[in-house]
Enzyme design. Structure first.
Site, short mmCIF file in Angstrom:
data_model
loop_
_atom_site.label_atom_id
_atom_site.label_comp_id
_atom_site.label_asym_id
_atom_site.label_seq_id
_atom_site.Cartn_x
_atom_site.Cartn_y
_atom_site.Cartn_z
N HIS A 89 -44.05 57.71 19.52
CA HIS A 89 -43.07 56.87 20.20
C HIS A 89 -43.83 56.07 21.25
O HIS A 89 -44.88 56.50 21.73
CB HIS A 89 -42.00 57.74 20.86
CG HIS A 89 -41.09 58.40 19.88
ND1 HIS A 89 -40.25 57.69 19.05
CD2 HIS A 89 -40.89 59.71 19.58
CE1 HIS A 89 -39.56 58.53 18.29
NE2 HIS A 89 -39.95 59.76 18.58
N CYS A 132 -43.04 51.99 18.71
CA CYS A 132 -42.17 50.96 19.31
C CYS A 132 -42.93 50.30 20.46
O CYS A 132 -43.78 50.91 21.10
CB CYS A 132 -40.89 51.59 19.84
SG CYS A 132 -39.82 52.18 18.53
#
Length: 242
Positions: A89, A132
């Site tokens: 992430h 991301c």
């Protein structure tokens, strides 16, 4: 008008060792194992010595990369190229370790630059980042149908610190990256398909990855989404993997 001369094709020497390091946070990232399997297949086919580490903490991201660089510089045989795949992430400029702490991408990138890694000086370093880079989602758009003087020498004795690096991000700055809970991420799966099925210089292969992803329709929370990778290159020559 005289015909412009074709570009001289300078190619990186790929006769030495090819090394790959993959650091992947799998926790709360369903589909990661499918990506790891695909990458392992790709590295095997392309002749890389591949190391994979699962669920690094933020500190271990840095430590694993430092160890990778030290082992490379300690080798007796020449190294041609290194790939580093980072999956976690993330936010813009940062990755989240398994412990929830953040690591700066910049700190990971500089480990292998021309100053800090002798074995890879003037040789290609490819970073692939599946994470991301913000919270924005792209619904897609409908389409129809100076004063600076450069001084050059014939045979420079030095090269810039940050040449010969390729950064490949799964999405553009500020945006979310998508991953399927069983099939893996659209980006990694497409990249592996293109790198194993096609031949050509790496920037042309990455253009094909971008084209395929731009055509793909992702559905998330019932809404169609678009996502495309971003490529930043300071390569000085053509890089052929096949």
């Amino acid at each position: 008008m005289s015909n412009p001369r074709p570009l001289e094709e300078e190619v990186y020497d790929m006769s030495g060792a090819r090394l790959a390091l993959t650091l992947c946070v799998t926790k709360a990232r369903e589909g990661s194992e499918a990506d790891l399997d695909a990458l392992e297949r790709m590295f095997q086919q392309l002749g890389f010595e591949s190391t994979m580490k699962r669920d690094p903490t933020a500190q271990q991201f840095q430590e694993e990369l430092d160890s990778f660089q030290q082992a490379m510089d300690a080798r007796d045989d020449p190294v041609s190229c290194a790939f580093v795949v980072l999956m976690a992430h993330g936010l813009e400029g940062q990755l989240k370790g398994e412990d929830g702490q953040m690591v700066e991408l910049e700190n990971l990138f500089e480990v292998l630059n021309n100053k800090n890694c002798r074995a890879l000086r003037a040789k290609p370093k490819v970073y692939i980042v599946q994470a991301c880079r913000g919270e924005q989602r792209d619904p897609g758009e409908t389409v129809s149908g100076s004063d600076i003087v450069m001084i050059t020498k014939d045979s420079p004795e030095t090269i810039p610190t940050y040449t010969d690096i390729l950064h490949v991000y799964s999405t553009v700055e500020g945006y979310i990256s998508y991953r399927h809970d069983k099939e893996g991420s659209c980006f990694i799966q497409t990249l592996v398909d293109v790198f194993t099925e096609r031949k050509g210089p790496i920037l042309e292969l990455l253009t094909e990855v971008t084209r395929r992803m731009a055509e793909a329709e992702l559905v998330q929370e019932g809404k169609p989404r678009k996502v495309n990778p971003e490529i930043q290159s300071t390569l000085r020559k053509r890089l052929y993997l096949q």
